[in-house]
Write a protein that holds these residues in place. Sequence first.
Motif, PDB file in Angstrom:
ATOM      1  N   ILE A   1       0.872  -1.179   0.000  1.00 24.74           N
ATOM      2  CA  ILE A   1       0.000   0.000   0.000  1.00 24.74           C
ATOM      3  C   ILE A   1       0.905   1.224   0.000  1.00 24.74           C
ATOM      4  O   ILE A   1       1.793   1.349   0.852  1.00 24.74           O
ATOM      5  CB  ILE A   1      -0.921   0.023   1.248  1.00 24.74           C
TER       6      ILE A   1
ATOM      7  N   PHE B   1      -7.908   1.919   0.333  1.00 27.12           N
ATOM      8  CA  PHE B   1      -7.040   2.257  -0.789  1.00 27.12           C
ATOM      9  C   PHE B   1      -7.810   2.210  -2.094  1.00 27.12           C
ATOM     10  O   PHE B   1      -8.892   1.611  -2.175  1.00 27.12           O
ATOM     11  CB  PHE B   1      -5.826   1.315  -0.850  1.00 27.12           C
TER      12      PHE B   1
ATOM     13  N   ARG C   1      -1.577   0.352  -5.394  1.00 21.29           N
ATOM     14  CA  ARG C   1      -2.628   0.602  -4.392  1.00 21.29           C
ATOM     15  C   ARG C   1      -2.220   1.811  -3.561  1.00 21.29           C
ATOM     16  O   ARG C   1      -1.210   1.763  -2.853  1.00 21.29           O
ATOM     17  CB  ARG C   1      -2.805  -0.630  -3.510  1.00 21.29           C
TER      18      ARG C   1
END
Length: 167
Positions: free
Chosen positions: A19, A67, A75
């Motif tokens: 992420i 996300f 992401r």
Amino acid sequence: MTAPAPGRVRPSGEQLIKIWFKFVPREGWLPYDTEGLWALAVGPDTARICNVPFLQDGVAEGDVVRFTTTPDGLRWATGRVEASGNCTVRVLPKPRGPLGPSAQAVFDRLAPFGLGGEPFSKELPLVALTVPASADLSSVKAALLRGEAEGWWTFEVGCATDEWKAA
């Protein structure tokens, strides 16, 4: 050198995803404007952070973030949706201080508190620590302040809970 975080949120066999967080770099600090953190998907657009952030403020290991996924598969975090109760603290040993420029010395000094974390790099011994919600926050905070006052390190809190602020 990495100390495992208590209650690590990374189950064996689970597929981790990256992420990404975007932020404005701070003057006089590391020149990065993004940081990628490992996470476990917990929904189609949510994931639980599995490592301690070095640069991103407002998030801690164990937090769940939302996300969006770009067409190229990256992401990007859009916000925190569930706090873990953990705090993020970053410690930079003073090269000429009693501990020298040693990330391991920072870990050793703070080991009695059960903190997890990891060093940034060999070139910069910045240590990012996860302070679990179950830790003795008053004692951790006192040790950090004492170490700073005695010239061992400087530190900053990247993600604090109300309990941390009250300790």
